[in-house]
Design an enzyme around this catalytic site. Structure first.
Site, PDB file in Angstrom:
ATOM      1  N   VAL A 109       0.854  -1.189   0.000  1.00 36.30           N
ATOM      2  CA  VAL A 109       0.000   0.000   0.000  1.00 36.30           C
ATOM      3  C   VAL A 109       0.890   1.239   0.000  1.00 36.30           C
ATOM      4  O   VAL A 109       1.889   1.305   0.721  1.00 36.30           O
ATOM      5  CB  VAL A 109      -0.948  -0.004   1.220  1.00 36.30           C
ATOM      6  CG1 VAL A 109      -1.612   1.354   1.402  1.00 36.30           C
ATOM      7  CG2 VAL A 109      -2.001  -1.092   1.048  1.00 36.30           C
ATOM      8  N   GLU A 136      17.502  -9.553  24.446  1.00 41.56           N
ATOM      9  CA  GLU A 136      17.242 -10.938  24.061  1.00 41.56           C
ATOM     10  C   GLU A 136      18.268 -11.419  23.047  1.00 41.56           C
ATOM     11  O   GLU A 136      18.762 -12.543  23.101  1.00 41.56           O
ATOM     12  CB  GLU A 136      15.813 -11.073  23.515  1.00 41.56           C
ATOM     13  CG  GLU A 136      14.769 -10.823  24.612  1.00 41.56           C
ATOM     14  CD  GLU A 136      13.357 -11.202  24.228  1.00 41.56           C
ATOM     15  OE1 GLU A 136      12.952 -10.884  23.096  1.00 41.56           O
ATOM     16  OE2 GLU A 136      12.659 -11.802  25.059  1.00 41.56           O
TER      17      GLU A 136
END
Lengths: 438, 438
Positions: free
Chosen positions: B78, B174
């Site tokens: 888009v 992480e």
């Protein structure tokens, strides 16, 4: 005395078998490959058709040799051999050739696809030899359905939903069967404007029959099965042209946006590196002990070697490469240990198999010829057995069962990889990574 | 009467939740995404560090909506919205913008990484947002070890074996923990000339502590754990420079060939498409019913929306996006059905978690704050639960158990993807594939 240095180029079936067979010897083994993984090529078409994920058919070479302390693994691209200085050249970080010396050399560098002189076909009909090839094929196939779903004009659907495989040997036949199952089961109900099952799969070959190396009976059985799966099999005409709009075969144009080359193979440049006698296909002519004439320390094995047995050249299949790799290791071991050489190499043919779609295979071993579900179970068992690690055997086994019963596939991702290097550093613009000191 | 047309842009957590919540309504749903898969972004770092394979954290969107017959899935990018004509523009095959009209629009277009104005950093410190990013990071990290193993000069090892993560939020923490485990367990015994465990992992942030959104106590616990894993945590200094030789932080240069950007996020261009009021970060200011002021038919949800609750902006996390997606669907459903609107949107915070290495996580929910193995088990259970399909839940679960006990990882392949399109056709040179008719 320093240990004998055995350099093995290529971690395919031949090179891997040789390196493993040298595990318990006093040799120092240096295994060089231009990728970091051993690829189980017979299942590559299952990555291209979304059944398996790349990591299910490829194993990091370092992991395989983790505990084999006499073996060094090098990620690098070999570019030549100096027979007199006894060294191979490996592309290094600065694109220079770094020499690595050897006492014994095993070249197991395999083959790539051949376009029979039509190199211009490659752009429009890429082959299937590496993981990157298979992932590119998967992207392309899945994207064709997306493009068709988005296409307003139904006339535009036809070429997007036509898939052509050029070459009806085992790879072409297995790929055609897998594609037929993909469009008729896994993609079912997922589109609203197109019917994936209406896809047109065409398998073409200039030979008069599919699966050339198999018997007439099995070849016919495979062809019948393919046609039952909706595959159009066009034989006896060579492909005259391939371009962005499809192919021309036997004077007729077939419009397609997805053409995959599953035909001829060409050996690696090992013969050029060595500058020795080659057969017509370019493979190195080797002796009964798999060495090159005049160089008892250089072995060539697998697809890139040419050796006759009973008056016929040995085929370019994994079994030959593995048996040759092990044999070369044995010759070297005996020489290092001062033992007498083993008997001449003799290939023991355990048979050939090819899958056609779901739950059907053809199998030929000696005088035995079978086709059907039993052959398919045998195929599955044998292929699982030859995967490199037990964790792969388990995951592929579970994936096959899952896909068999649910139609769901393991890896249907379209990933647009960074076309330009997303990770530039001073060094990593080397073509195939790698290199090493001497 | 024709069914109301609901166009949803983005199949992340927000868009997916909205589309699913519209399953049993009379609406016609059109879900547009620029990839063919829903990506479970919270586990992306596990692909970058070889634990999981891409297909374990990404699910084909079509598969998810196979049985939801009121939903059309479109692969397309888009590029804009026309509020007056009520249509979105989707990049089509010929790079033209094809309009797709809507009665209701949900923009769930997420965020990308922000370089805080230093766009020149991107080349040397790519971020982690897509599967392609994660695979590029994986290639790069694994390749650094290969380059070091091949390097004769030990002085050259240091920069190759230094890995820098810029940004100590959940992703950076992480990733740092996973890298520390990778070098100390999975790669152990695989190299002959280098010791992967000697790798230097550096986590930098200008903030004074790691895991900003967490409590002081948990932040300290995470930092202590990281340091125990051998990670160097450098806080309180901003990164002044990033180039091919490393970074400069607090006036000091740290040499590294692998820098990964795990810092700021920037919202999608949804605000520019709509040309409405945005917050300082560029996110669209929405009302309590998640619509844009003056446009009761346009909803903006997730990372690209800005909404205050109790005087504080809602964070850009999956939970917010999912709850907002479901809420927007509910508002639309009620309006179509002629029912009265639901109460104003209210985010219910189920808590936050972050993993640090192996078997350790921090968890914060309401007044509850825990860290350690129990928190890690909770993290694992919650993340498994949110994977899109039960087959993924099973394979990721098995993979985690396998990796936990053996140290073996699921996907350690270096794949050199075709830099130039290996599969050219007349159409597929479109940047992000796809498009659709109106």
């Amino acid at each position: 005395m320093a240990p004998s240095k055995v350099v093995i180029v290529g971690a395919g079936f031949g090179g891997l078998a040789a390196a493993k067979a040298l595990a318990k010897t006093s040799a120092q083994v240096i295994l060089i490959d231009r990728t970091n993984h051993h690829l189980f090529q017979p299942l590559l078409y299952q990555v291209a058709t979304s059944v398996l994920t790349p990591s299910q058919i490829a194993t990091p070479i370092r992991g395989i040799f983790r505990r084999q302390k006499n073996t060094i693994v090098i990620l690098g691209e070999v570019t030549g051999v100096d027979k007199d200085q006894k060294c191979v050249f490996v592309t290094d970080a600065d694109r220079r050739n770094v020499p690595i010396s050897y006492d014994y050399l095993i070249l197991a560098t395999g083959s790539t696809h051949s376009y029979f002189g039509h190199t211009e076909f490659e752009r429009f009909a890429p082959g299937l030899k590496s993981l990157a090839d298979a992932e590119a094929a998967r992207n392309k196939i899945l994207q064709a359905f997306e493009l068709a779903e988005a296409e307003d004009n139904p006339a535009g659907h036809r070429d997007l939903l036509t898939f052509i495989l050029v070459g009806a040997g085992p790879t072409g036949v297995e790929m055609a069967g897998a594609l037929a199952v993909l469009v008729r089961s896994s993609l079912k109900s997922e589109f609203r404007r197109i019917d994936p099952a209406s896809a047109h799969i065409v398998l073409v070959d200039m030979a008069p029959r599919v699966l050339g190396p198999f018997s007439d009976g099995l070849s016919k059985a495979a062809k019948t099965r393919l046609e039952k799966l909706g595959v159009e099999v066009r034989l006896g005409h060579s492909v005259e042209q391939i371009d962005s709009n499809g192919i021309v075969v036997g004077g007729e144009r077939i419009a397609s946006k997805t053409v995959i080359w599953t035909a001829g193979v060409a050996p690696s440049p090992a013969g050029k590196w060595l500058n020795v006698e080659r057969d017509r296909a370019g493979r190195v002519r080797i002796q009964k002990d798999l060495t090159v004439p005049g160089h008892a320390e250089i072995f060539v094995v697998g697809d890139t070697a040419s050796l006759d047995q009973n008056g016929k050249p040995l085929p370019g299949v994994a079994q030959v490469a593995m048996q040759q790799g092990r044999y070369a290791a044995k010759v070297i071991h005996n020489r290092i240990a001062g033992k007498r050489p083993p008997d001449s190499f003799s290939y023991f043919d355990k048979g050939s198999m090819a899958v056609v779609g779901k739950g059907f295979a053809v199998l030929q071993t000696g005088k035995v010829q079978v086709s059907g579900f039993g052959a398919w179970l045998t195929w599955a068992a044998v292929h699982l057995q030859f995967l490199a690690t037990s964790s792969l055997r388990l995951t592929v086994f579970l994936q096959w069962i899952w896909t068999y019963f649910t139609g769901q596939r393991g890896d249907r991702l379209i990933v647009q990889h960074h076309a330009s290097p997303a990770w530039p550093t001073a060094r990593d613009d080397v073509p195939e990574s790698a290199f090493v000191g001497k």
